[in-house]
Design an enzyme around this catalytic site. Structure first.
Site, PDB file in Angstrom:
ATOM      1  N   ASN A 110       0.817  -1.212   0.000  1.00 32.52           N
ATOM      2  CA  ASN A 110       0.000   0.000   0.000  1.00 32.52           C
ATOM      3  C   ASN A 110       0.855   1.269   0.000  1.00 32.52           C
ATOM      4  O   ASN A 110       0.339   2.371  -0.137  1.00 32.52           O
ATOM      5  CB  ASN A 110      -0.938   0.017   1.210  1.00 32.52           C
ATOM      6  CG  ASN A 110      -0.189   0.055   2.526  1.00 32.52           C
ATOM      7  OD1 ASN A 110       0.374  -0.959   2.929  1.00 32.52           O
ATOM      8  ND2 ASN A 110      -0.160   1.196   3.203  1.00 32.52           N
ATOM      9  N   THR A 111       2.174   1.115   0.104  1.00 29.33           N
ATOM     10  CA  THR A 111       3.057   2.280   0.142  1.00 29.33           C
ATOM     11  C   THR A 111       4.465   1.891  -0.292  1.00 29.33           C
ATOM     12  O   THR A 111       4.808   0.709  -0.362  1.00 29.33           O
ATOM     13  CB  THR A 111       3.097   2.883   1.563  1.00 29.33           C
ATOM     14  OG1 THR A 111       3.828   4.112   1.550  1.00 29.33           O
ATOM     15  CG2 THR A 111       3.756   1.935   2.539  1.00 29.33           C
ATOM     16  N   SER A 259      18.564  -6.812   1.775  1.00 34.68           N
ATOM     17  CA  SER A 259      19.125  -5.483   2.001  1.00 34.68           C
ATOM     18  C   SER A 259      20.636  -5.588   2.097  1.00 34.68           C
ATOM     19  O   SER A 259      21.193  -6.666   2.350  1.00 34.68           O
ATOM     20  CB  SER A 259      18.543  -4.896   3.295  1.00 34.68           C
ATOM     21  OG  SER A 259      19.368  -3.917   3.854  1.00 34.68           O
ATOM     22  N   TYR A 305      16.790  -7.035  12.475  1.00 39.78           N
ATOM     23  CA  TYR A 305      16.525  -6.530  11.122  1.00 39.78           C
ATOM     24  C   TYR A 305      17.574  -7.077  10.160  1.00 39.78           C
ATOM     25  O   TYR A 305      17.246  -7.634   9.106  1.00 39.78           O
ATOM     26  CB  TYR A 305      16.543  -5.001  11.096  1.00 39.78           C
ATOM     27  CG  TYR A 305      16.315  -4.447   9.701  1.00 39.78           C
ATOM     28  CD1 TYR A 305      15.027  -4.316   9.189  1.00 39.78           C
ATOM     29  CD2 TYR A 305      17.383  -4.087   8.881  1.00 39.78           C
ATOM     30  CE1 TYR A 305      14.803  -3.834   7.913  1.00 39.78           C
ATOM     31  CE2 TYR A 305      17.177  -3.603   7.604  1.00 39.78           C
ATOM     32  CZ  TYR A 305      15.891  -3.473   7.119  1.00 39.78           C
ATOM     33  OH  TYR A 305      15.676  -3.019   5.838  1.00 39.78           O
TER      34      TYR A 305
END
Length: 456
Positions: A110-111, A259, A305
Site C-alpha cells: 500500500n506504500t 538489504s 533486522y
C-alpha cells in the site's frame, strides 16, 4: 511462550560431508561445529556498518556529481553506468487473448517500494493482489493504482493488455492466524499464483508478536516463510512463459526482499538477556538452527533486522533447492533482491530532519522497485540469487546470453551497496555463511527452525 532450548550439540550432526557433495543442491547434511567455523566468510559488525555510512554518503555525492559533469561525454557508457533495461523478450509474456491475467501477491504494497512494484506489474498486465495490514489503506492504494493504469493505457495504447489491482483481505505478518486466514481465502478463490513478492518489513525491534516471537524478525521473515509455504501449491500450479518459447517455461516466481544490511549479520553478536551492551561469549559462532531460533526469540538479538535480511537470502537458496528441480509444470524460481537505500515509509519513525536527508540522498521508491520488478518477471541467469541496484567498480566475468542481465558483480565491499550510482538492477554475489556448502547447510537449518516456529 515456551523457552527455547539452546542445546547446540543436539542441533548439529557430527557426520562430515564428502568434498564432492559440498556444492550439491542436496548437500543438506551438517558438518560438525569445527567445520562450520573453519571457513567462515567475514560478516561485518554493526559498528562497522555505522562507520561505513559517512564514507558511502561521500562516495555517492562525489561520484554522482562527477557523472553529472560528464553526462554529455562518452565516459558514462564506457563505465557502463546507464540504467539496465528489461527487454520484452527476456520477460514473462501475457497473451493478448488471455481471459484471466496472471496473478501476483505483494506484501506491504500500500506504500513505498511495494506500491511501486505493484503499479509496475499492473501496468504490465498482471492482476496484483495488494496484501497489507490495513484494509482502508489497501483499498486506497488499489484505487490509486487502477486509476493510474487506466489513464496511462488510454494515453499509450488502448489495445494493450490491462492489468488491475485488488484487495483480498488484511494480512498481518505478525500474526500466524492472519497469515493462515489470508492463504485460505486466496486458495479458495484462486488456483494459481504466478508471482509472490515478500516485500513487507519494519526496521524497529523489541516488541513481541501475539505468537510470542520477536516482532521485527517475524514481520520481516518468519511471517513470509509461513505465507510462502502455504502458497507453494498455487505457485506450483502456475505457468510463466516467454515470448516465442525462447526460454523454458517456469512455474511461479518468488521474490524475497533483502538489504545491504545482510553483510552485517555476524553470528557472534548475541546479547545477554539482562545486558544489551555485552556479547554472549558462549555463542557458537555459526548460523545454525540455534542461531535462527535466537533471532526469533525476544531479547536475544539486537540485530534482528539485519538477520532477517540474511535469512531472506538463505530462504531463497532453500526454496530453489526444494522446489527448483522442475517437473511437469516447471520449476518454482526464487530470487532475493535489495531495493537499495530508499526514502520510503519504512523510515516513518525517524525524525523529520532525518527523513528530509534521506529524501535527498536515497533512491525514490520507484527506483527501489526496479530490482523487485526485474526479479518478478525477468529471465534470471541460472546462478542469480541476489539482485541489487548500484554500480560497482569491478565486474564478474559472465557468459549469460540474456541481454537484460549482463551486469554481474562479485562479492563486494558493502559500501558499494549502500549508496552510489543507480543502475536499475544487477546480479551480485551476496555474503553467505561459509558452511562448506555455499550457504546450503545454514539455509536448511533456517528452514528447520521456521518449521518448528510456525507449526500448529
Amino acid at each position: 511462550m515456551t523457552a527455547i532450548s539452546w542445546n547446540r550439540d543436539a542441533l548439529v550432526s557430527k557426520a562430515p560431508i564428502a568434498p564432492s557433495e559440498r556444492m550439491s543442491p542436496h548437500a543438506d547434511q551438517i558438518h560438525n561445529n569445527d567445520d562450520w567455523k573453519s571457513d567462515m566468510q567475514p560478516f561485518y559488525a554493526r559498528a562497522t556498518f555505522m562507520k561505513m555510512g559517512p564514507f558511502a554518503l561521500l562516495y555517492s555525492i562525489l561520484f554522482n556529481s562527477v557523472l553529472r559533469i560528464l553526462s554529455y561525454a562518452p565516459f558514462n557508457s564506457l563505465l557502463r553506468i546507464n540504467p539496465s533495461t528489461l527487454h520484452p523478450e527476456d520477460c514473462f509474456i501475457i497473451p493478448n487473448n488471455s481471459s484471466t491475467p496472471p496473478i501476483a501477491v505483494i506484501t506491504g504494497s500500500n506504500t513505498g517500494v511495494g506500491f511501486e512494484t505493484a503499479q509496475g506489474l499492473v501496468q504490465r498486465g498482471y492482476h496484483v493482489i495488494l496484501a497489507s495490514r490495513n484494509r482502508q489503506k489497501g483499498l486506497d492504494a488499489v484505487h490509486k493504482i487502477n486509476q493510474h493504469n487506466i489513464t496511462s493505457c488510454r494515453e499509450e495504447d488502448e489495445s494493450k493488455v490491462v492489468g488491475k489491482a485488488s484487495f483480498l483481505q488484511p494480512l498481518d505478518l505478525a500474526s500466524f492466524a492472519s497469515i493462515r486466514s489470508f492463504c485460505k481465502s486466496f486458495s479458495e478463490k484462486y488456483d494459481t499464483l504466478n508471482i509472490l513478492v515478500n516485500n513487507a518489513g519494519i526496521n524497529s525491534q523489541g516488541d513481541v508478536t501475539e505468537d510470542g516471537l520477536e516482532m521485527c524478525f517475524q514481520s520481516n521473515f518468519v511471517g513470509h516463510f509461513l505465507l510462502t509455504k502455504l502458497l507453494i501449491p498455487c505457485l506450483l500450479n502456475a505457468k510463466n512463459t516467454y515470448e516465442n518459447n525462447k526460454y523454458k517455461d517456469e512455474a511461479g516466481r518468488i521474490v524475497n526482499l533483502s538489504s545491504v544490511t545482510h553483510h552485517f549479520a555476524p553470528s557472534n553478536e548475541r546479547i545477554h538477556p539482562n545486558d544489551r551492551s555485552s556479547d554472549l561469549s558462549e555463542n557458537n559462532g555459526i548460523h545454525d538452527k540455534n542461531f535462527w531460533l535466537g533471532s526469533s526469540t525476544p531479547g536475544v538479538s539486537a540485530a534482528t533486522y539485519r538477520e532477517s535480511k540474511l535469512a531472506s537470502i538463505l530462504f531463497t537458496i532453500e526454496l530453489n533447492k526444494r522446489y527448483g528441480g522442475g517437473g511437469e509444470k516447471g520449476s518454482v524460481r526464487s530470487v532475493a533482491v535489495s531495493p537499495g537505500s530508499v526514502s520510503s515509509d519504512i523510515w516513518r519513525n525517524e525524525s523529520a530532519l532525518t527523513q528530509k536527508i534521506y529524501r535527498m540522498v536515497y533512491l525514490t521508491p520507484k527506483q527501489g522497485s526496479s530490482t523487485s520488478i526485474a526479479g518478478s518477471i525477468g529471465n534470471l541467469p541460472i546462478d542469480a540469487i541476489y539482485l541489487q541496484p548500484y554500480w560497482h567498480p569491478f565486474m564478474r566475468r559472465m557468459h549469460s546470453t540474456i541481454q537484460s542481465f549482463q551486469r554481474s558483480y562479485p562479492l563486494s565491499f558493502p559500501m558499494f551497496e549502500m549508496l552510489g550510482p543507480y543502475i536499475g538492477h544487477s546480479v551480485s554475489v551476496p555474503r553467505l555463511p561459509a558452511d562448506g556448502c555455499g550457504g546450503y547447510k545454514s539455509s536448511g537449518q533456517l528452514w528447520d527452525a521456521c518449521e518448528g516456529l510456525t507449526a500448529e
